[in-house]
Write an enzyme that holds these catalytic residues in place. Structure first.
Site, PDB file in Angstrom:
ATOM      1  N   HIS A  26       0.815  -1.224   0.000  1.00 12.15           N
ATOM      2  CA  HIS A  26       0.000   0.000   0.000  1.00 12.15           C
ATOM      3  C   HIS A  26       0.850   1.276   0.000  1.00 12.15           C
ATOM      4  O   HIS A  26       0.375   2.330  -0.382  1.00 12.15           O
ATOM      5  CB  HIS A  26      -1.016   0.007   1.153  1.00 12.15           C
ATOM      6  CG  HIS A  26      -0.468   0.343   2.499  1.00 12.15           C
ATOM      7  ND1 HIS A  26      -0.162  -0.623   3.447  1.00 12.15           N
ATOM      8  CD2 HIS A  26      -0.175   1.531   3.089  1.00 12.15           C
ATOM      9  CE1 HIS A  26       0.285  -0.035   4.538  1.00 12.15           C
ATOM     10  NE2 HIS A  26       0.291   1.280   4.344  1.00 12.15           N
ATOM     11  N   ASP A  56      -0.186  -7.508   1.416  1.00 10.46           N
ATOM     12  CA  ASP A  56       0.319  -6.131   1.509  1.00 10.46           C
ATOM     13  C   ASP A  56       1.838  -6.087   1.635  1.00 10.46           C
ATOM     14  O   ASP A  56       2.380  -5.376   2.477  1.00 10.46           O
ATOM     15  CB  ASP A  56      -0.354  -5.384   2.663  1.00 10.46           C
ATOM     16  CG  ASP A  56      -0.219  -3.871   2.532  1.00 10.46           C
ATOM     17  OD1 ASP A  56       0.225  -3.394   1.465  1.00 10.46           O
ATOM     18  OD2 ASP A  56      -0.539  -3.165   3.502  1.00 10.46           O
ATOM     19  N   GLY A 131       3.450   6.365   8.033  1.00  9.58           N
ATOM     20  CA  GLY A 131       4.891   6.502   7.849  1.00  9.58           C
ATOM     21  C   GLY A 131       5.650   5.306   8.407  1.00  9.58           C
ATOM     22  O   GLY A 131       6.741   4.990   7.970  1.00  9.58           O
ATOM     23  N   ASN A 132       5.058   4.613   9.396  1.00  8.73           N
ATOM     24  CA  ASN A 132       5.661   3.385   9.914  1.00  8.73           C
ATOM     25  C   ASN A 132       5.421   2.203   8.972  1.00  8.73           C
ATOM     26  O   ASN A 132       6.153   1.207   9.029  1.00  8.73           O
ATOM     27  CB  ASN A 132       5.076   2.990  11.276  1.00  8.73           C
ATOM     28  CG  ASN A 132       5.703   3.709  12.434  1.00  8.73           C
ATOM     29  OD1 ASN A 132       5.038   4.515  13.071  1.00  8.73           O
ATOM     30  ND2 ASN A 132       6.956   3.431  12.717  1.00  8.73           N
ATOM     31  N   SER A 133       4.397   2.297   8.140  1.00  2.10           N
ATOM     32  CA  SER A 133       4.045   1.180   7.258  1.00  2.10           C
ATOM     33  C   SER A 133       5.251   0.678   6.493  1.00  2.10           C
ATOM     34  O   SER A 133       5.992   1.453   5.904  1.00  2.10           O
ATOM     35  CB  SER A 133       2.975   1.600   6.256  1.00  2.10           C
ATOM     36  OG  SER A 133       1.771   1.873   6.897  1.00  2.10           O
TER      37      SER A 133
END
Length: 172
Positions: A26, A56, A131-133
């Site tokens: 994503h 993902d 932002g951690n994704s």
């Protein structure tokens, strides 16, 4: 009228000395231009090599390996993870607000299952934000055992239950 480009940010991690990286799909889905900023500030173009949209996960390849690359990450065995295990992550949450330096966060494995008892995900108490994704989830030995992916959508939960969820986050 020319529209400003949409910019998505996330975290990823290098898995080989020749510039392969893992992140969440994503984070790069639909991107026409993928740029990686290394820890030393170097900006490198990358391309999407493989994707697993249902889980993902995305594999990226940097056009050139970042200078002074360190690939000393070790993969752990996620099948050995237990509820209550201590975990931590390093990532770039809200980089437009907090800045460009990596942030450390720690917590525990809250459950071996995600939403609706999905066995592909861990529920974690590690605070994660946009932002951690795509960042690595480490066990106490410093081994990568997962990839941070999501937090429970507070607005949706409130609309359904009338209550805000607190610190319900997930990793693949």
């Amino acid at each position: 009228k020319k529209e400003a480009p949409v910019i998505h940010t996330g975290t990823g991690f290098i898995i080989s000395s020749d510039g392969y990286l893992l992140t969440n799909y994503h984070v790069v889905k639909g991107a026409k231009d993928i740029k990686i900023k290394s820890a030393n500030g170097e900006v490198i173009n990358a391309v999407l090599i493989m994707k697993d949209a249902s889980n993902d996960i995305a594999v990226l390849k940097a056009n050139s390996a970042p200078a002074n690359i360190e690939t000393n990450l070790h993969l752990g065995d996620s099948s050995k993870v237990k509820t209550g295990d201590k975990v931590f992550t390093i990532g770039y949450p809200f980089s437009n607000i907090l800045g460009k330096q990596a942030r450390y966060a720690e917590g525990t494995i809250s459950s071996l299952y995600g939403v609706q008892d999905d066995p592909r995900w861990f529920q974690i108490s590690v605070p994660i934000q946009p932002g951690n994704s795509g960042g690595p989830l480490f066990n106490e030995k410093g081994q990568v055992i997962g990839i941070t992916v999501a937090t429970l959508d507070a607005k949706n939960v409130f609309d359904i239950t009338g209550s805000f969820p607190q610190n319900i986050n997930f990793a693949i």
